[in-house]
Motif scaffolding. Structure first.
Motif, PDB file in Angstrom:
ATOM      1  N   MET A  16       8.219  -4.582 -14.954  1.00 15.73           N
ATOM      2  CA  MET A  16       8.633  -4.815 -13.571  1.00 15.73           C
ATOM      3  C   MET A  16       7.797  -3.980 -12.604  1.00 15.73           C
ATOM      4  N   ALA A  17       7.621  -2.700 -12.918  1.00 12.88           N
ATOM      5  CA  ALA A  17       6.842  -1.822 -12.047  1.00 12.88           C
ATOM      6  C   ALA A  17       5.410  -2.308 -11.922  1.00 12.88           C
ATOM      7  N   ALA A  18       4.810  -2.721 -13.039  1.00 12.35           N
ATOM      8  CA  ALA A  18       3.433  -3.202 -13.017  1.00 12.35           C
ATOM      9  C   ALA A  18       3.310  -4.484 -12.202  1.00 12.35           C
ATOM     10  N   GLU A  19       4.258  -5.401 -12.365  1.00 14.86           N
ATOM     11  CA  GLU A  19       4.202  -6.666 -11.623  1.00 14.86           C
ATOM     12  C   GLU A  19       4.383  -6.435 -10.128  1.00 14.86           C
ATOM     13  N   LEU A  20       5.321  -5.576  -9.766  1.00 18.10           N
ATOM     14  CA  LEU A  20       5.555  -5.295  -8.349  1.00 18.10           C
ATOM     15  C   LEU A  20       4.328  -4.666  -7.705  1.00 18.10           C
ATOM     16  N   ALA A  21       3.725  -3.696  -8.382  1.00 20.24           N
ATOM     17  CA  ALA A  21       2.540  -3.043  -7.826  1.00 20.24           C
ATOM     18  C   ALA A  21       1.405  -4.039  -7.643  1.00 20.24           C
ATOM     19  N   THR A  22       1.207  -4.903  -8.617  1.00 19.44           N
ATOM     20  CA  THR A  22       0.148  -5.906  -8.531  1.00 19.44           C
ATOM     21  C   THR A  22       0.393  -6.856  -7.364  1.00 19.44           C
ATOM     22  N   ARG A  23       1.629  -7.287  -7.184  1.00 13.34           N
ATOM     23  CA  ARG A  23       1.942  -8.220  -6.090  1.00 13.34           C
ATOM     24  C   ARG A  23       1.809  -7.545  -4.729  1.00 13.34           C
ATOM     25  N   LEU A  24       2.142  -6.274  -4.650  1.00 16.60           N
ATOM     26  CA  LEU A  24       1.963  -5.554  -3.385  1.00 16.60           C
ATOM     27  C   LEU A  24       0.487  -5.476  -3.025  1.00 16.60           C
ATOM     28  N   GLU A  44      -1.796  -7.582  -3.893  1.00 18.79           N
ATOM     29  CA  GLU A  44      -2.200  -8.932  -3.491  1.00 18.79           C
ATOM     30  C   GLU A  44      -1.868  -9.214  -2.034  1.00 18.79           C
ATOM     31  N   ARG A  45      -0.852  -8.543  -1.509  1.00 21.91           N
ATOM     32  CA  ARG A  45      -0.475  -8.709  -0.099  1.00 21.91           C
ATOM     33  C   ARG A  45      -1.197  -7.734   0.820  1.00 21.91           C
ATOM     34  N   GLY A  46      -2.113  -6.968   0.264  1.00 22.81           N
ATOM     35  CA  GLY A  46      -2.881  -6.035   1.071  1.00 22.81           C
ATOM     36  C   GLY A  46      -2.135  -4.768   1.417  1.00 22.81           C
ATOM     37  N   LEU A  47      -1.088  -4.456   0.664  1.00 19.51           N
ATOM     38  CA  LEU A  47      -0.280  -3.261   0.911  1.00 19.51           C
ATOM     39  C   LEU A  47      -0.675  -2.140  -0.039  1.00 19.51           C
ATOM     40  N   SER A  48      -0.509  -0.921   0.407  1.00 18.33           N
ATOM     41  CA  SER A  48      -0.700   0.228  -0.466  1.00 18.33           C
ATOM     42  C   SER A  48       0.526   0.386  -1.359  1.00 18.33           C
ATOM     43  N   VAL A  49       0.301   0.821  -2.579  1.00 19.15           N
ATOM     44  CA  VAL A  49       1.385   1.143  -3.505  1.00 19.15           C
ATOM     45  C   VAL A  49       1.588   2.649  -3.446  1.00 19.15           C
ATOM     46  N   VAL A  50       2.767   3.076  -3.008  1.00 17.79           N
ATOM     47  CA  VAL A  50       3.079   4.490  -2.843  1.00 17.79           C
ATOM     48  C   VAL A  50       3.994   4.921  -3.982  1.00 17.79           C
ATOM     49  N   SER A  51       3.659   6.017  -4.635  1.00 16.43           N
ATOM     50  CA  SER A  51       4.525   6.520  -5.695  1.00 16.43           C
ATOM     51  C   SER A  51       4.256   8.017  -5.864  1.00 16.43           C
ATOM     52  N   GLY A  52       4.799   8.603  -6.957  1.00 20.94           N
ATOM     53  CA  GLY A  52       4.802  10.050  -7.036  1.00 20.94           C
ATOM     54  C   GLY A  52       4.059  10.699  -8.182  1.00 20.94           C
ATOM     55  N   ARG A  84      -1.101   2.931 -12.024  1.00 25.05           N
ATOM     56  CA  ARG A  84      -2.113   2.330 -12.903  1.00 25.05           C
ATOM     57  C   ARG A  84      -2.269   0.841 -12.613  1.00 25.05           C
ATOM     58  N   ALA A  85      -1.176   0.151 -12.372  1.00 22.24           N
ATOM     59  CA  ALA A  85      -1.252  -1.284 -12.084  1.00 22.24           C
ATOM     60  C   ALA A  85      -1.982  -1.540 -10.772  1.00 22.24           C
ATOM     61  N   ALA A  86      -1.721  -0.704  -9.762  1.00 25.40           N
ATOM     62  CA  ALA A  86      -2.412  -0.859  -8.477  1.00 25.40           C
ATOM     63  C   ALA A  86      -3.914  -0.633  -8.650  1.00 25.40           C
ATOM     64  N   LEU A  87      -4.278   0.365  -9.437  1.00 23.98           N
ATOM     65  CA  LEU A  87      -5.694   0.637  -9.680  1.00 23.98           C
ATOM     66  C   LEU A  87      -6.349  -0.524 -10.413  1.00 23.98           C
ATOM     67  N   ARG A  88      -5.679  -1.067 -11.420  1.00 24.28           N
ATOM     68  CA  ARG A  88      -6.230  -2.209 -12.162  1.00 24.28           C
ATOM     69  C   ARG A  88      -6.426  -3.411 -11.251  1.00 24.28           C
ATOM     70  N   ALA A  89      -5.529  -3.566 -10.278  1.00 26.36           N
ATOM     71  CA  ALA A  89      -5.612  -4.708  -9.364  1.00 26.36           C
ATOM     72  C   ALA A  89      -6.636  -4.482  -8.256  1.00 26.36           C
ATOM     73  N   GLY A  90      -7.263  -3.309  -8.226  1.00 28.58           N
ATOM     74  CA  GLY A  90      -8.277  -3.022  -7.225  1.00 28.58           C
ATOM     75  C   GLY A  90      -7.713  -2.679  -5.867  1.00 28.58           C
ATOM     76  N   GLY A  91      -6.457  -2.234  -5.827  1.00 29.34           N
ATOM     77  CA  GLY A  91      -5.810  -1.943  -4.555  1.00 29.34           C
ATOM     78  C   GLY A  91      -5.785  -0.461  -4.228  1.00 29.34           C
ATOM     79  N   ARG A  92      -5.212  -0.163  -3.076  1.00 29.71           N
ATOM     80  CA  ARG A  92      -5.054   1.226  -2.631  1.00 29.71           C
ATOM     81  C   ARG A  92      -3.715   1.740  -3.137  1.00 29.71           C
TER      82      ARG A  92
END
Length: 310
Positions: free
Chosen positions: A136-144, A146-154, A165-173
């Protein structure tokens, strides 16, 4: 709404003001005293003036405030040489959304690319995450992403490591708000992830660079993470999870919270939180992202309403 005093700073919030703020904070020992300092600065709008008052010279030939400022400017130069940015409340670089919350930290240390306007959604949850929570966490980060949003976590183990890790794999911020000093790594096995997040996004800490984790640091960073984010998605959490503190802070900040249904089903605090204003419950990632999309559309809905009433 951002405090009016912040508008007075652009163009005159200089290196001396930054150093004076750090010097003042060096003399703070409690969270309450820190908030009192922020309030004083809100009213007086000058860290240099306040430091000069607190360090009144004992004779005509001493200038203790100037000496303290010079010493701290040396510290700041050393931090910056090590790639650490020092950002104080009132600077243009200070994250704008974080300025709006009542418990904003007066000082941030950062590595990476700092954006004063950063549209990001926090993805948080337990360190002991199930396989379903991991997915779930990986899918949510990837979809965020895709919407051009930053994934914020701790940068904690479990849900937070997975989201980064999912955000990095997806090439996002991706942006980490950590519960230690920026020169520390917790858990230690996330040292490389800390570096990767800084390279592709940013890492923030409100603590002195060498400070280790303790029972007070993570609740404080939860509030900062909530204040930084547009909204928070809580993926998976137990009854005693520290994530419940993040949920409470987000409600206090007036920020939307999305609880995955398992949190509501399995915890008393989740059921209580679900009844709070602007708290939503989602059964899966698709429902959670539909809520995010609706939240993102709110400014457009407001603009449309204003044009109709005007």
């Amino acid at each position: 709404m951002t405090e009016d005093w912040l508008g007075d700073f652009p163009g005159r919030w200089d290196d001396r003001e930054r150093a004076a703020m750090v010097a003042l904070l060096r003399r703070i020992t409690t969270e309450r005293s820190e908030r009192e300092l922020v309030q004083q600065l809100t009213e007086e709008a000058s860290a240099v003036a306040l430091l000069s008052q607190r360090l009144a010279p004992v004779d005509l030939f001493s200038a203790p405030a100037d000496e303290a400022i010079a010493q701290v400017m040396g510290e700041i130069a050393a931090w910056e040489q090590d790639g650490i940015q020092v950002i104080t409340l009132g600077e243009d670089r200070y994250p704008q959304r974080l300025q709006d919350v009542f418990d904003r930290p007066p000082l941030l240390f950062a590595r990476g690319t700092v954006l004063d306007e950063d549209d990001g959604v926090a993805v948080v949850g337990s360190r002991a995450v199930s396989s379903e929570g991991w997915s779930m966490a990986a899918e949510l980060a990837t979809r965020l992403v895709e919407r051009g949003l930053s994934v914020v976590s701790g940068l904690a183990a479990g849900v937070e490591t997975t989201a980064h890790r999912a955000a990095l794999r997806a090439g996002g911020r991706t942006v980490a708000v950590i519960g230690t000093g920026i020169c520390r790594h917790f858990p230690p096995e996330n040292r490389d992830l800390h570096r990767e997040v800084a390279e592709q996004g940013a890492v923030f800490s409100q603590f002195w660079p060498g400070r280790g984790p303790d029972r007070t640091t993570f609740p404080l960073r939860n509030g900062t993470m909530s204040g930084y984010s547009l909204a928070t998605i809580i993926v998976e959490a137990g009854e005693r999870s520290g994530t419940r503190i993040h949920a409470r802070k987000a409600v206090e900040h007036g920020r939307p919270v999305i609880l995955m249904k398992s949190v509501v089903d399995c915890t008393q605090w989740g059921r209580v939180t679900a009844g709070k204003p602007d708290v939503h419950v989602a059964r899966d990632a698709r429902e959670a992202m539909a809520i995010v999309d609706d939240l993102l559309d709110r400014p457009n809905q407001l603009e449309s309403l204003l044009s109709m009433t005007g």
